[in-house]
Design an enzyme around this catalytic site. Structure first.
Site, PDB file in Angstrom:
ATOM      1  N   TYR A 155       0.811  -1.220   0.000  1.00  0.00           N
ATOM      2  CA  TYR A 155       0.000   0.000   0.000  1.00  0.00           C
ATOM      3  C   TYR A 155       0.843   1.268   0.000  1.00  0.00           C
ATOM      4  O   TYR A 155       0.350   2.340   0.309  1.00  0.00           O
ATOM      5  CB  TYR A 155      -0.900   0.028   1.245  1.00  0.00           C
ATOM      6  N   LYS A 206       4.712 -14.936   1.795  1.00  0.00           N
ATOM      7  CA  LYS A 206       4.607 -15.596   0.483  1.00  0.00           C
ATOM      8  C   LYS A 206       5.970 -15.552  -0.210  1.00  0.00           C
ATOM      9  O   LYS A 206       6.113 -15.034  -1.329  1.00  0.00           O
ATOM     10  CB  LYS A 206       3.527 -14.860  -0.346  1.00  0.00           C
ATOM     11  N   ASP A 243      -1.620 -18.433   0.921  1.00  0.00           N
ATOM     12  CA  ASP A 243      -2.665 -19.279   0.316  1.00  0.00           C
ATOM     13  C   ASP A 243      -3.072 -20.390   1.288  1.00  0.00           C
ATOM     14  O   ASP A 243      -4.262 -20.634   1.528  1.00  0.00           O
ATOM     15  CB  ASP A 243      -2.221 -19.834  -1.050  1.00  0.00           C
TER      16      ASP A 243
HETATM   17  C1  IPM Z   1      -9.846  -1.799   4.995  1.00  0.00           C
HETATM   18  C2  IPM Z   1     -10.160  -1.296   3.610  1.00  0.00           C
HETATM   19  C3  IPM Z   1      -9.039  -0.422   3.101  1.00  0.00           C
HETATM   20  C4  IPM Z   1      -7.771  -1.247   3.119  1.00  0.00           C
HETATM   21  C5  IPM Z   1      -9.271   0.179   1.713  1.00  0.00           C
HETATM   22  C6  IPM Z   1     -10.583   0.866   1.635  1.00  0.00           C
HETATM   23  C7  IPM Z   1      -8.150   1.081   1.299  1.00  0.00           C
HETATM   24  O1  IPM Z   1     -10.422  -2.359   2.755  1.00  0.00           O
HETATM   25  O2  IPM Z   1      -9.653  -0.964   5.906  1.00  0.00           O
HETATM   26  O3  IPM Z   1      -9.811  -3.018   5.198  1.00  0.00           O
HETATM   27  O4  IPM Z   1      -7.595  -2.106   2.244  1.00  0.00           O
HETATM   28  O5  IPM Z   1      -6.975  -1.032   4.016  1.00  0.00           O
END
Ligand code: IPM
Ligand code: NAD
Ligand code: MN
Length: 354
Positions: free
Chosen positions: A138, A188, A221
């Site tokens: 992310y 993984k 997985d």
């Molecule tokens: C969560 C959500 C977020 C994430 C998204 C909306 C960016 O799915 O808080 O689980 O993946 O962190």
């Protein structure tokens, strides 16, 4: 009396509906406990704000929030605004900007909660996910080259820093030691030959300081398969940002559904405010009908009380949710009931203050 200033970002879809109930419950708790009080300030940020102002929150949004003791968030994202804009510029901006590198998500089947797994009971499903929350898949790093041309290329980088991996893995070891639970690392490395090899190495390195903690390691997985087939094998689980996101929705599915899944975004050093938000999203399919389940957000408010040091209230909230599930009173439709969001919140207040 200690006073807490709480920033409330209700956000989109069912966000305002469920967060309204969480605030209602917190106000009732404050009224019945003279150790602390809370002042709530609402920030009208989200997709509607974006459509009016061209931004998800003002440019100095983080600076405004930095003055608060914690943030309560409903949900972000709604059709009409692309998700990668709404989430990146509000939710993820806060998680990253405030270095909320721990995403703590309990996956616990409470008594009375529906479970789709045959033959599994509360003793079998009781885990705590520690999801890396500040980098990994992310990180937001990448590029979009030669846009709309035949040789178009997109690159989405995963970032795994030594500091980032060590601190989340250390946090998980500490928690496992404190709780006397096993610790499972989910990764993984068979396919991701840099990031996950590194993750596994750090899990082992940090683990040398915790010889008393029983450790396990699973590929993601296989981990998803075991969460369904044999959830009992999991105690504390530590994993990367993306894997943790996916596995905790699976966790929600086996422990009563999205309406019961709580989570906390923590900056353990308390240098910045932490943010408390349920795992679920804005649920556009049921928004505006007063039927969303507010219990996940209420549980999340309990995590905030835990974080402030009032663990008695955190426990009481979870116990009260369990009491409602067992008695089947004032439950919303996702749990087979016919109560509204508001009635569910009212019942919680009644139980907590009786
Ligand atoms: C969560 C959500 C977020 C994430 C998204 C909306 C960016 O799915 O808080 O689980 O993946 O962190
Ligand atoms: P979702 O979690 O909003 O909904 C998935 C399903 O679960 C839907 O059928 C919904 O009705 C149900 N559900 C969710 N919460 C519920 C509740 N409290 N009570 C009863 N039922 C509930 O996931 P989605 O549909 O994939 O995403 C919708 C939007 O929310 C998207 O814009 C997505 O990006 C965003 N999102 C935001 C967050 C967040 O703000 N933390 C988390 C996940 C998704
Ligand atoms: Mn998610």
């Amino acid at each position: 009396m200690k006073k807490y200033n709480i920033a409330v970002i209700a956000g989109d879809g069912i966000g305002p509906e469920v967060i309204g109930e969480a605030v209602k419950v917190l106000k009732a708790i404050c009224a019945s406990d003279d150790r602390f009080d809370m002042c709530f300030t609402e920030f009208p940020w989200g997709c509607e704000y974006y459509l009016k102002n061209g931004e998800m929150m003002p440019e100095n949004g983080l600076e405004l929030l930095s003055k608060y003791d914690a943030i309560l968030l409903g949900a972000v994202g709604y059709p009409g605004v692309p998700d990668h804009i709404s989430l990146r510029n509000l939710l993820l901006k806060i998680r990253h900007g405030f270095d909320q590198y721990i995403n703590l998500r309990p996956v616990r089947l409470l008594k009375g909660a529906p479970c789709p797994l045959a033959g599994k009971s509360c003793e079998d499903i009781d885990m705590i996910f520690i999801r890396e929350n500040s980098e990994g898949e992310y990180s937001g790093s990448g590029a979009w080259l030669y846009k709309d041309q035949p040789n178009e290329v997109v690159i989405q980088n995963s970032v795994f820093s030594r500091k980032g991996c060590e601190r989340v893995i250390r946090y998980a070891y500490e928690l496992a030691r404190k709780e006397g639970r096993s610790l499972t690392s989910v990764s993984k490395a068979n396919a991701l030959n840099y990031s996950m090899v590194f993750w596994d190495q750090i899990f082992e390195e940090v683990g040398r300081e915790y010889p008393d903690v029983e450790t396990r390691h699973l590929l993601v997985d296989a981990a998803s398969m075991f969460m369904v087939r044999d959830p009992k094998r999991f105690g504390v689980v530590v994993t990367s940002n993306l894997f943790g996101d996916i596995l905790t929705d699976l966790g929600a599915a086996i422990s009563g559904g999205m309406g019961l899944a709580a989570g906390a975004n923590l900056n353990p050093e308390r240098r910045y405010p932490s943010m408390f938000e349920a795992i679920h999203g804005s649920a556009p399919d049921i928004a505006g009908q007063n039927i969303a389940n507010p219990l996940a957000s209420i549980w999340t408010a309990g995590q905030m009380l835990d974080f402030f040091g009032y663990e008695d209230w955190g426990t009481k909230i979870v116990d009260s949710i369990e009491q409602m599930l067992v008695s089947k009173k004032a439950l919303t439709p996702d749990l087979g009931g016919s109560a509204s969001t508001t009635e569910c919140g009212d019942e919680m207040v009644r139980i907590l203050t009786q």
